[in-house]
Design a protein around this motif. Sequence first.
Motif, PDB file in Angstrom:
ATOM      1  N   GLU A 133      -6.978  -9.205 -17.686  1.00  0.00           N
ATOM      2  CA  GLU A 133      -5.894  -9.546 -17.934  1.00  0.00           C
ATOM      3  C   GLU A 133      -5.860  -8.665 -19.670  1.00  0.00           C
ATOM      4  OE1 GLU A 133      -9.172 -10.632 -18.289  1.00  0.00           O
ATOM      5  OE2 GLU A 133      -9.556 -12.067 -20.082  1.00  0.00           O
ATOM      6  N   GLU A 134      -6.780  -7.622 -20.371  1.00  0.00           N
ATOM      7  CA  GLU A 134      -6.710  -6.702 -20.780  1.00  0.00           C
ATOM      8  C   GLU A 134      -5.481  -6.362 -20.249  1.00  0.00           C
ATOM      9  OE1 GLU A 134      -9.392  -3.848 -23.116  1.00  0.00           O
ATOM     10  OE2 GLU A 134     -10.318  -5.699 -22.714  1.00  0.00           O
ATOM     11  N   PHE A 135      -5.592  -5.892 -18.856  1.00  0.00           N
ATOM     12  CA  PHE A 135      -4.638  -4.060 -18.664  1.00  0.00           C
ATOM     13  C   PHE A 135      -3.153  -4.759 -17.915  1.00  0.00           C
ATOM     14  CE2 PHE A 135      -9.032  -3.571 -18.302  1.00  0.00           C
ATOM     15  CZ  PHE A 135      -9.158  -2.595 -19.202  1.00  0.00           C
ATOM     16  N   VAL A 136      -3.386  -5.712 -17.350  1.00  0.00           N
ATOM     17  CA  VAL A 136      -2.674  -6.793 -16.191  1.00  0.00           C
ATOM     18  C   VAL A 136      -2.085  -8.281 -16.648  1.00  0.00           C
ATOM     19  CG1 VAL A 136      -2.002  -6.900 -14.255  1.00  0.00           C
ATOM     20  CG2 VAL A 136      -4.158  -5.538 -14.431  1.00  0.00           C
ATOM     21  N   GLN A 196       0.454  -1.115   0.345  1.00  0.00           N
ATOM     22  CA  GLN A 196       0.159   0.108   0.334  1.00  0.00           C
ATOM     23  C   GLN A 196       1.223   0.884  -0.160  1.00  0.00           C
ATOM     24  OE1 GLN A 196      -2.962   0.555  -0.059  1.00  0.00           O
ATOM     25  NE2 GLN A 196      -3.144   2.014  -0.998  1.00  0.00           N
ATOM     26  N   LYS A 197       1.959   1.058   0.542  1.00  0.00           N
ATOM     27  CA  LYS A 197       3.211   2.052   0.879  1.00  0.00           C
ATOM     28  C   LYS A 197       3.086   2.460  -0.759  1.00  0.00           C
ATOM     29  CE  LYS A 197       3.655   2.393   5.453  1.00  0.00           C
ATOM     30  NZ  LYS A 197       3.885   3.591   6.125  1.00  0.00           N
ATOM     31  N   MET A 198       3.783   1.603  -1.476  1.00  0.00           N
ATOM     32  CA  MET A 198       4.414   1.674  -2.537  1.00  0.00           C
ATOM     33  C   MET A 198       3.231   2.607  -3.424  1.00  0.00           C
ATOM     34  SD  MET A 198       6.862  -1.684  -3.255  1.00  0.00           S
ATOM     35  CE  MET A 198       7.646  -1.679  -4.422  1.00  0.00           C
ATOM     36  N   ILE A 199       2.142   1.745  -3.392  1.00  0.00           N
ATOM     37  CA  ILE A 199       0.973   2.301  -4.617  1.00  0.00           C
ATOM     38  C   ILE A 199       0.772   3.736  -4.026  1.00  0.00           C
ATOM     39  CG2 ILE A 199      -1.407   1.634  -4.462  1.00  0.00           C
ATOM     40  CD1 ILE A 199      -0.655  -1.273  -5.227  1.00  0.00           C
ATOM     41  N   LEU A 201      -2.593  -2.278  -8.136  1.00  0.00           N
ATOM     42  CA  LEU A 201      -2.503  -1.238  -8.691  1.00  0.00           C
ATOM     43  C   LEU A 201      -3.371  -0.039  -9.820  1.00  0.00           C
ATOM     44  CD1 LEU A 201       0.237   1.484  -8.690  1.00  0.00           C
ATOM     45  CD2 LEU A 201       0.403  -0.060 -10.557  1.00  0.00           C
ATOM     46  N   HIS A 202      -3.901  -1.614 -10.728  1.00  0.00           N
ATOM     47  CA  HIS A 202      -4.550  -1.049 -11.327  1.00  0.00           C
ATOM     48  C   HIS A 202      -6.225  -0.638 -11.071  1.00  0.00           C
ATOM     49  CE1 HIS A 202      -7.413  -2.072 -15.563  1.00  0.00           C
ATOM     50  NE2 HIS A 202      -7.529  -2.426 -14.465  1.00  0.00           N
TER      51      HIS A 202
END
Length: 229
Positions: A115-118, A48-51, A83-84
């Motif tokens: 699956e289209e995005f990630v 969460q901190k990275m995001i 992230l998405h």
Amino acid sequence: MQDTAELSTSKLGTKKYWDELYALELENFRQNPQDTGDCWFSDSDAEQKMIDFMVDNIGAHRITEDASVVDLGTGNGHLLFELHETEFQGKLVGIDYSEESVRLATSIAEATGVEEFVSFEQADIFSADWSPGKFDIVLDKGTLDAISLSGMKINGELDVVEVYAGVVEKILEKDGIFLITSCNFTQDELVQIIETDKLKMWKTINYPVFQFGGVQGATICSIAFVKQS
Ligand SMILES: C[S@@+](CC[C@H](N)C(=O)[O-])C[C@H]1O[C@@H](n2cnc3c(N)ncnc32)[C@H](O)[C@@H]1O
């Protein structure tokens, strides 16, 4: 008698360990789609901190909502799925040398309709054949830590940790960001490993600090580096 702490430490550096873990996690996911596997460093809320860090820094360097992102050693892909869910709607790619990781992460992507995005690809990031193109953001959560336990040598001589920064540099766009989280290296050690003529430390993420025997430290650190032109 073999020291079990040492055994489990070195096991984290082997592909067999990760293949077996992700095969089990895939089996669990098939039986219970709510169970998407363990999240590395969840105790420290690192994911969460990275995001939050990336969202808070939108507009800086190449951090934009349509930034292309690659997650090195993605495991179950959790970081990218989360992230998405945020402003980040660019190409999100997870790389892992474990085929079972790619199977697990792809199954989760398909089951959740993203699956289209990630997407996920199997590759050893140290392989000379691996050329995935360039990305605006490169992520690493626990992967350099695992790699450092492998004792692997490149061309029989160079330690993998020594060549890691070169791998990141190769796939990062100019002005792109490399965000890494580690529990195996201190902040100073990480800077020493990653900084090159082109990769320079930019910002850090704060974690609670512990005090022991008069020494202050954090059990985990996250550092963002920027690739200079
Ligand atoms: C500690 S796990 C972290 C997984 C994920 N990043 C997370 O936070 O849950 C390290 C990951 O790095 C992957 N890995 C290790 N060496 C690799 C290599 N040379 N190329 C690609 N992936 C690698 C392992 O398969 C494993 O999924």
